[in-house]
Design a protein around this motif. Structure first.
Motif, mmCIF file in Angstrom:
data_model
loop_
_atom_site.group_PDB
_atom_site.id
_atom_site.type_symbol
_atom_site.label_atom_id
_atom_site.label_comp_id
_atom_site.label_asym_id
_atom_site.label_seq_id
_atom_site.Cartn_x
_atom_site.Cartn_y
_atom_site.Cartn_z
ATOM 1 N N PRO A 71 0.810 -1.229 0.000
ATOM 2 C CA PRO A 71 0.000 0.000 0.000
ATOM 3 C C PRO A 71 0.841 1.276 0.000
ATOM 4 O O PRO A 71 0.311 2.350 -0.294
ATOM 5 C CB PRO A 71 -0.824 -0.129 1.294
ATOM 6 N N GLU A 72 2.125 1.174 0.338
ATOM 7 C CA GLU A 72 2.985 2.359 0.359
ATOM 8 C C GLU A 72 3.343 2.856 -1.031
ATOM 9 O O GLU A 72 3.772 3.999 -1.196
ATOM 10 C CB GLU A 72 4.288 2.047 1.112
ATOM 11 N N VAL A 73 3.173 2.016 -2.059
ATOM 12 C CA VAL A 73 3.597 2.349 -3.417
ATOM 13 C C VAL A 73 2.448 3.018 -4.165
ATOM 14 O O VAL A 73 1.342 2.466 -4.255
ATOM 15 C CB VAL A 73 4.061 1.081 -4.176
ATOM 16 N N MET A 74 2.698 4.203 -4.708
ATOM 17 C CA MET A 74 1.687 4.933 -5.467
ATOM 18 C C MET A 74 1.721 4.579 -6.946
ATOM 19 O O MET A 74 0.697 4.535 -7.615
ATOM 20 C CB MET A 74 1.869 6.440 -5.288
ATOM 21 N N TYR A 75 2.916 4.343 -7.475
ATOM 22 C CA TYR A 75 3.040 3.937 -8.877
ATOM 23 C C TYR A 75 4.318 3.132 -9.035
ATOM 24 O O TYR A 75 5.243 3.200 -8.218
ATOM 25 C CB TYR A 75 3.065 5.151 -9.816
ATOM 26 N N ALA A 76 4.358 2.328 -10.099
ATOM 27 C CA ALA A 76 5.548 1.553 -10.447
ATOM 28 C C ALA A 76 5.766 1.707 -11.954
ATOM 29 O O ALA A 76 4.913 1.317 -12.754
ATOM 30 C CB ALA A 76 5.381 0.082 -10.078
ATOM 31 N N LYS A 120 4.351 6.823 -0.763
ATOM 32 C CA LYS A 120 3.557 7.738 0.053
ATOM 33 C C LYS A 120 4.433 8.327 1.167
ATOM 34 O O LYS A 120 5.521 7.808 1.432
ATOM 35 C CB LYS A 120 2.369 6.993 0.671
ATOM 36 N N PRO A 121 3.968 9.380 1.850
ATOM 37 C CA PRO A 121 4.722 9.878 3.006
ATOM 38 C C PRO A 121 4.905 8.794 4.062
ATOM 39 O O PRO A 121 4.063 7.907 4.220
ATOM 40 C CB PRO A 121 3.847 11.032 3.519
#
Length: 607
Positions: free
Chosen positions: A517-522, A548-549
């Protein structure tokens, strides 16, 4: 790719001119068909400051070839005029070509060679000068333009090119070949996975991206701000259904770094306020000392602006380090003035007060001058650093020296001058129980130390030796690692892997990484771009992960724990080698060692 290293201090434009001259000489010695040498863009190893992508939901109307053409002929042309941009590197998609696909049997029947067709097409597209033509009071230039039209008309123009005339019959390109659109042979591709509005991963498949490279010497923040202002204009120029979207820029890191240093400056200022008011016990005296901080910082920033020194992480960090030392001279000056005025009769005339202030300033003027001068001399060795070390630490040393010189001017001139306005009468020294307790405690400790001098010296020596014994356990590194908010995962496949195989593996890894869940895009970059950039093989995949922060993380407490969890999940795919880093950290490693890793092994042999 050949990298030429010049001595420190050589002007970049002089260096490029010298290289260009040598390339012109080398061009004549390279055999035909091998290629022509060319210089890369005027940028540094950290010049990749902004990345964007072109995407569409209507893949039937806009395939990767159409998106790449829009990027090369619309987006790039609107970005290049921005001050600070030296190159826009296109990555991904298919470069559109007019391809002439020859039929060997027909060439034999017409007794033609491949070179005959190539020469005919080249000759049909030449420009020719026609001298001048006078028309009234004007002189016009006459020229013939061999311009093949665009689109479908261009295909017909090439197909109608005459190759030869045999028995009155013109043999055209269309007689021996088919002319159609095709894509340039490529060695790179880009895919990306984003999160939708509900936060669920959504694979966009192959996309076209652009990497904006900053001109050496340009300001990163100003350049990125200008790019962001241009994006709405670019969006209006693109056809409906095509979206340009930024997914990486260094402005957030710059803002974060500047915000951290600014916060440190504010916190230090607040602590100074509390300490000064507590010990001086006089609001006017404390205010006068505090004025030395903003005045010194403003003078230092004015000098930095004059000498074209940017407010970067190191220069602002230097101001944060110097903020506590900036008030030293003013505190000594103010304390001595305060002492003289507190012993003076309050009913004396204003002229007497000014004489007392003058006398107090003369008493401590020389000690203050030499005390600040010693601090400046301490940082002088930083100016002797060369190479990468000099680039990193000299801005910090310059900002500290400028701030201390400004604080010296304030302590010797501004503080005494303002004191004559704030203290028109004598002042009364105030004391508190806390200050009396500190004063009495210090006197007792001082008496004990003076009576046991040998023990004090022995304890100091033992502490010094003990501190030295701890050095081997501290560890060393060149610079502390910044938290950039982006993870760079380098995936190495077998050397014989094809582009298609690497692309499939990249998409599988993106799905795994987006489970966190910490990853916004790859975003995965496979291989290399057609022009410029890093000459990587197709067996190399670099995955950029936007995070994410930190306070929103749930899977791990820090980046290293998160990287470990990611590696454990991706290790289910055998035969892959993973290396974790951050985009800027990777570039710094490459600048220092020539290798995109913190550990490199080089093998040498006689043959």
């Amino acid at each position: 790719m050949v990298t030429v290293v010049f001595k420190e201090g050589v002007d970049i434009y002089l260096a490029r001119q010298l290289v260009f001259e040598r390339l012109q000489a080398a061009r004549e010695e390279i055999p035909n068909g091998i290629g022509a040498p060319a210089m890369g863009p005027n940028t540094s190893g950290l010049g990749q400051i902004f990345q964007y992508m072109l995407r569409t939901d209507d893949k039937q109307k806009f395939n990767t070839m159409e998106l790449r053409s829009l990027n090369d002929w619309v987006v790039k042309l609107l970005l290049m005029p921005i001050d600070g941009v030296t190159e826009v590197l296109a990555f991904g998609g298919n470069v559109k070509q007019y391809q002439v696909q020859l039929d060997p049997d027909k060439l034999l029947s017409y007794q033609l060679h491949t070179q005959d067709v190539v020469q005919a097409i080249e000759d049909s597209n030449h420009n020719a000068g026609g001298w001048y033509l006078n028309r009234g009071a004007e002189q016009l230039v006459i020229r013939g333009v061999g311009w093949v039209r665009g689109g479908e008309n261009g295909l017909r123009d090439i197909a109608n090119v005459a190759i030869k005339d045999e028995d009155g019959v013109v043999v055209r390109v269309s007689d021996v070949a088919s002319v159609k659109y095709g894509s340039e042979i490529r060695q790179g591709a880009v895919s990306i996975t984003l999160r939708d509005e509900a936060g669920k991963p959504k694979q966009m498949g192959e996309v076209v991206t652009g990497i904006i490279m900053k001109r050496m010497g340009a300001n990163t923040k100003s350049t990125i701000d200008a790019i962001n202002k241009r994006l709405p204009i670019i969006q209006n120029a693109l056809p409906e259904g095509v979206v340009i979207e930024a997914f990486y820029d260094q402005a957030s890191l710059v803002d974060k770094a500047v915000s951290t240093v600014t916060k440190a400056l504010v916190e230090a200022f607040v602590l100074i306020v509390v300490v000064l008011i507590f010990f001086l016990m006089n609001l006017r005296a404390a205010t006068l000392v505090l004025l030395s901080v903003p005045i010194s910082i403003v003078l230092a920033l004015m000098a930095m602006s004059y000498w074209k020194i940017s407010a970067n992480l190191m220069s602002l960090g230097g101001l944060a380090i110097a903020i506590g030392m900036m008030v030293d001279g003013s505190v000594v000056m103010m304390e001595n003035i305060f002492k003289h005025l507190s012993n003076h009769d309050e009913k004396s005339n204003p002229g007497g007060v000014r004489l007392r202030i003058l006398e107090a300033s003369r008493e401590v003027g020389r000690p203050v001058f030499f005390a600040v001068l010693i601090i400046i001399v301490v940082f002088a060795p930083l100016f002797t650093l060369e190479g990468v070390e000099g680039k990193l630490f000299q801005p910090m040393a310059i900002s500290i020296v400028l701030a201390m010189m400004a604080s010296l001017m304030v302590a010797l001139m501004v503080v005494p001058a303002l004191s004559t306005y704030l203290f028109t009468k004598g002042v009364e020294h105030k004391s508190t129980r806390a200050l009396d307790f500190i004063d009495n405690s210090y006197k007792k400790i001082l008496n004990i130390a003076l009576n046991t001098r040998k023990n004090v010296v022995l304890i100091a020596v033992i502490l010094f030796i003990g501190s030295l014994s701890l050095l081997p356990f501290l560890g060393t590194e060149f610079v502390p690692e910044l938290e950039e908010g982006t993870i760079n995962v380098r995936v190495t496949l077998a050397p014989s892997s094809s582009l298609e195989t690497s692309f499939e593996v990249a998409q599988k890894l993106e799905r795994i990484l987006m489970e966190f869940p910490e990853v916004m895009y790859a975003s995965s970059r496979i291989g290399r771009a057609e022009i410029g950039g890093d000459p990587e093989p197709v067996s190399n995949v670099e995955i950029y992960l936007g995070l994410k922060p930190l306070d929103e993380w749930t899977s791990a407490n820090n980046r290293f724990e998160l990287q470990k969890l990611m590696q454990e999940k991706m290790s289910l795919h055998p035969g892959l080698l993973f290396t974790f880093s951050q985009p800027i950290a990777t570039r710094v490693d490459e600048l220092l060692s020539g290798v995109k890793a913190q550990l490199a092994i080089k093998l040498f042999g006689p043959d």
